[in-house]
Design an enzyme around this catalytic site. Structure first.
Site, PDB file in Angstrom:
ATOM      1  N   ASN A  38       0.810  -1.208   0.000  1.00  0.00           N
ATOM      2  CA  ASN A  38       0.000   0.000   0.000  1.00  0.00           C
ATOM      3  C   ASN A  38       0.853   1.271   0.000  1.00  0.00           C
ATOM      4  OD1 ASN A  38      -2.361   1.396  -0.116  1.00  0.00           O
ATOM      5  ND2 ASN A  38      -2.969   1.026   2.000  1.00  0.00           N
ATOM      6  N   ARG A 148     -12.620  -4.966  16.396  1.00  0.00           N
ATOM      7  CA  ARG A 148     -11.634  -3.938  16.724  1.00  0.00           C
ATOM      8  C   ARG A 148     -12.351  -2.615  16.860  1.00  0.00           C
ATOM      9  NH1 ARG A 148      -6.918  -1.782  12.710  1.00  0.00           N
ATOM     10  NH2 ARG A 148      -8.568  -0.292  12.155  1.00  0.00           N
ATOM     11  N   TYR A 160      -6.422   7.755  12.911  1.00  0.00           N
ATOM     12  CA  TYR A 160      -6.214   6.432  12.337  1.00  0.00           C
ATOM     13  C   TYR A 160      -7.429   5.525  12.514  1.00  0.00           C
ATOM     14  CZ  TYR A 160      -5.355   1.662  12.018  1.00  0.00           C
ATOM     15  OH  TYR A 160      -5.523   0.371  11.687  1.00  0.00           O
ATOM     16  N   ASP A 210      -6.010  -1.054  18.031  1.00  0.00           N
ATOM     17  CA  ASP A 210      -4.750  -0.860  17.303  1.00  0.00           C
ATOM     18  C   ASP A 210      -4.149   0.488  17.675  1.00  0.00           C
ATOM     19  OD1 ASP A 210      -3.854  -1.341  13.777  1.00  0.00           O
ATOM     20  OD2 ASP A 210      -2.661  -0.819  15.535  1.00  0.00           O
ATOM     21  N   HIS A 212      -1.222   1.407  16.645  1.00  0.00           N
ATOM     22  CA  HIS A 212      -0.611   1.782  15.354  1.00  0.00           C
ATOM     23  C   HIS A 212       0.743   2.472  15.520  1.00  0.00           C
ATOM     24  CE1 HIS A 212      -1.258   2.680  10.940  1.00  0.00           C
ATOM     25  NE2 HIS A 212      -1.869   1.539  11.085  1.00  0.00           N
ATOM     26  N   GLU A 236      -2.557  -3.630  19.710  1.00  0.00           N
ATOM     27  CA  GLU A 236      -1.755  -3.891  18.512  1.00  0.00           C
ATOM     28  C   GLU A 236      -0.740  -2.783  18.274  1.00  0.00           C
ATOM     29  OE1 GLU A 236      -4.192  -4.641  15.117  1.00  0.00           O
ATOM     30  OE2 GLU A 236      -2.615  -4.012  13.750  1.00  0.00           O
ATOM     31  N   GLU A 262       2.577  -6.523  11.412  1.00  0.00           N
ATOM     32  CA  GLU A 262       2.064  -6.269  10.055  1.00  0.00           C
ATOM     33  C   GLU A 262       3.046  -5.478   9.191  1.00  0.00           C
ATOM     34  OE1 GLU A 262      -1.480  -3.996  11.194  1.00  0.00           O
ATOM     35  OE2 GLU A 262      -0.650  -2.368  10.007  1.00  0.00           O
ATOM     36  N   ARG A 283       1.722 -10.850  13.706  1.00  0.00           N
ATOM     37  CA  ARG A 283       0.797 -10.393  12.665  1.00  0.00           C
ATOM     38  C   ARG A 283       1.404 -10.350  11.271  1.00  0.00           C
ATOM     39  NH1 ARG A 283      -3.595  -8.165  12.533  1.00  0.00           N
ATOM     40  NH2 ARG A 283      -3.154  -6.136  11.623  1.00  0.00           N
ATOM     41  N   ASP A 316      -6.117  -3.730   1.871  1.00  0.00           N
ATOM     42  CA  ASP A 316      -4.955  -3.488   1.016  1.00  0.00           C
ATOM     43  C   ASP A 316      -4.120  -4.753   0.829  1.00  0.00           C
ATOM     44  OD1 ASP A 316      -4.627  -1.943   3.738  1.00  0.00           O
ATOM     45  OD2 ASP A 316      -2.592  -2.596   3.265  1.00  0.00           O
ATOM     46  N   GLU A 339      -7.387 -11.189  10.640  1.00  0.00           N
ATOM     47  CA  GLU A 339      -7.996  -9.887  10.338  1.00  0.00           C
ATOM     48  C   GLU A 339      -8.788 -10.012   9.050  1.00  0.00           C
ATOM     49  OE1 GLU A 339      -5.259  -6.658  10.031  1.00  0.00           O
ATOM     50  OE2 GLU A 339      -6.833  -5.182   9.731  1.00  0.00           O
ATOM     51  N   TRP A 402       2.607   7.226  11.795  1.00  0.00           N
ATOM     52  CA  TRP A 402       1.174   7.272  11.461  1.00  0.00           C
ATOM     53  C   TRP A 402       0.503   5.981  11.880  1.00  0.00           C
ATOM     54  CZ3 TRP A 402      -1.488   4.081   7.906  1.00  0.00           C
ATOM     55  CH2 TRP A 402      -2.856   4.385   7.840  1.00  0.00           C
TER      56      TRP A 402
HETATM   57  C1  CS2 Z   1      -3.970  -1.509  10.089  1.00  0.00           C
HETATM   58  C2  CS2 Z   1      -3.878  -1.416   8.615  1.00  0.00           C
HETATM   59  O1  CS2 Z   1      -5.351  -3.356   9.661  1.00  0.00           O
HETATM   60  C3  CS2 Z   1      -4.573  -2.835  10.473  1.00  0.00           C
HETATM   61  O2  CS2 Z   1      -4.254  -3.327  11.561  1.00  0.00           O
HETATM   62  O3  CS2 Z   1      -2.780  -1.300  10.779  1.00  0.00           O
HETATM   63  O4  CS2 Z   1      -5.119  -0.989   8.159  1.00  0.00           O
HETATM   64  C4  CS2 Z   1      -2.815  -0.501   8.076  1.00  0.00           C
HETATM   65  O5  CS2 Z   1      -3.038   0.821   8.543  1.00  0.00           O
HETATM   66  C5  CS2 Z   1      -2.881  -0.567   6.567  1.00  0.00           C
HETATM   67  O6  CS2 Z   1      -2.692  -1.903   6.183  1.00  0.00           O
HETATM   68  C6  CS2 Z   1      -1.838   0.309   5.908  1.00  0.00           C
HETATM   69  O7  CS2 Z   1      -1.923   0.144   4.516  1.00  0.00           O
HETATM   70 MG    MG Z   2      -2.589  -2.554  12.463  1.00  0.00          MG
END
Ligand code: CS2
Ligand code: MG
Length: 402
Positions: A38, A148, A160, A210, A212, A236, A262, A283, A316, A339, A402
């Protein structure tokens, strides 16, 4: 002997940008791999088209491990999201082919079923707490057992995880949107709204959140301690995970379970997190961490330390990734949760088939391979549309995660 005759890098934007690798053998068998990263899609498309595809033509498609080692070690430069996403796309496409040749869904090649249903979590959100609570009710009505919860922080522009419309997509602008962030405001707000969720809905469902990557380790420790009464299924990405040992500090202060991975893309990126049991769920995703071959290595290591899977799976990551992930999820012993975000209708016009969602769980396709078909004619209607993920800035103007 069958050989790889063609490898196409397919870039389209049905609902959002996707990069898909399609490998075709001399026997006419095709396999799909998701190469979507992404906000940096064309980097992977070029890595594949310009540097990998020429090496694949003529290779034996059955030699999945050898191809993985050839691309990983042969690339010389180690790891990273672009390299590991490109290798993942090749790997998943070859597993798809192997399943089709064997006439079996991929999970049967991974040891068969360990479970029938793959529990998923949905993404409730709202611009404010009331909208979030209403959205949680909608996900509960839809049968989700795990949800979530994310909402905007009062006084902060942009935030976010808040869905706009029917499908959540953070990469929504042709240049990075700048969103403001204040840890102080978040820490004084988020624990309270998570408590409100439990007050409204009780404890008979899994609640996830999350962070993030946005807190320091001690801030994450404070957050985790404060929300212990909320009994989160996980918090998360509480802090950036490049410094794996920083999670020791969080662990010293709280029993709130932790999920990380992730944005990471190899076993080495999570090795300390797993072997020191600094996390509870890993993850890493099938499309960003080297495919089925490498993700299984990560999850096998995780199983030795009682760390369970919680693979990344927003929209994504394409339906090809979701199918590959579900084939892994249904077979491994240390499955945690998957997820899942419903794809846009346009996406499903292009990517047909794969797992089905029912009563809060995914059910793997019984079709040979991954069971996903890529419709070129439908894809031609959705040309690539460059989009960027947002950037966060603190109130003093400096860049934050972010
Ligand atoms: C997020 C994602 O799904 C999640 O846990 O952290 O949506 C993430 O922000 C996106 O995959 C970024 O492209
Ligand atoms: Mg995430």
């Amino acid at each position: 002997m069958s050989t790889i005759e063609k490898a196409e890098v397919l870039v389209s934007s049905p609902g959002r940008n996707y990069v898909t690798l399609r490998i075709t053998t001399s026997d006419g068998v095709t396999g799909l791999g998701d190469a979507t990263l992404n906000g940096r899609e064309l980097a992977v498309a070029s890595y594949l088209r310009d540097h990998v595809v020429p090496l694949l033509i003529g290779r034996d498609p059955s030699r999945i491990e050898d191809t993985w080692q050839y691309l990983y070690r042969g690339g010389y430069w180690r790891r990273g999201p672009v390299t590991m996403t490109a290798i993942a796309a090749v790997d998943v496409a070859l597993w798809d082919i192997k399943g089709k040749v064997a006439g079996l869904p991929v999970y049967q090649l991974l040891g068969g079923r360990s479970r029938d249903a793959v529990m998923v979590y949905g993404h409730a959100s709202g611009v404010d707490v009331e909208e979030l609570l209403n959205d949680i009710a909608r996900f509960q009505d839809a049968g989700y057992q795990a949800i979530r919860a994310q909402t905007g922080v009062p006084g902060l522009a942009g935030s976010y995880g808040v869905r706009k419309g029917s499908v959540y997509e953070p990469a929504a602008t042709s240049l990075p949107a700048e969103q403001s962030w204040s840890t102080e405001r978040y820490l004084s707000f988020a624990p309270d709204y998570l408590r409100q969720v439990r007050e409204r809905f009780g404890f008979n469902f899994h609640l996830l959140h999350d962070i993030h990557h946005r807190l320091t380790p001690i801030e994450a420790a404070r957050f985790g301690k404060e929300v212990e009464e909320v009994r989160l299924f996980w918090m998360e990405d509480p802090t950036p995970a490049e410094n794996q040992e920083s999670f020791r500090l969080i662990r010293q202060h709280t029993t709130t379970p932790i999920a990380v991975g992730e944005v990471l893309n190899s076993i080495w990126d999570v090795q300390q997190l797993i072997t020191e049991q600094l996390i509870d769920y890993v993850r890493t995703s099938v499309s960003h961490s080297g495919g089925i071959t490498h993700l299984r290595r990560i999850l096998d290591l995780a199983a030795l330390y009682q760390v369970r899977s919680g693979s990344h799976g927003p929209t994504d990551l394409s339906p090809v990734s979701l199918s590959a992930a579900t084939n892994i999820d249904v077979s491994i012993p240390n499955f945690g949760i998957q997820e899942y975000m419903a794809f846009a209708p346009e996406t499903l016009n292009v990517f047909q088939g794969g797992p089905t969602f029912r009563d809060g769980a995914l059910y793997v396709s019984e079709e040979p391979g991954l069971g996903v078909f890529y419709d070129d004619r439908a894809a031609a209607r959705y040309p690539y549309d460059p989009k960027y993920l947002p950037v966060a800035r603190r109130l003093d103007g400096s860049v934050h995660d972010w």
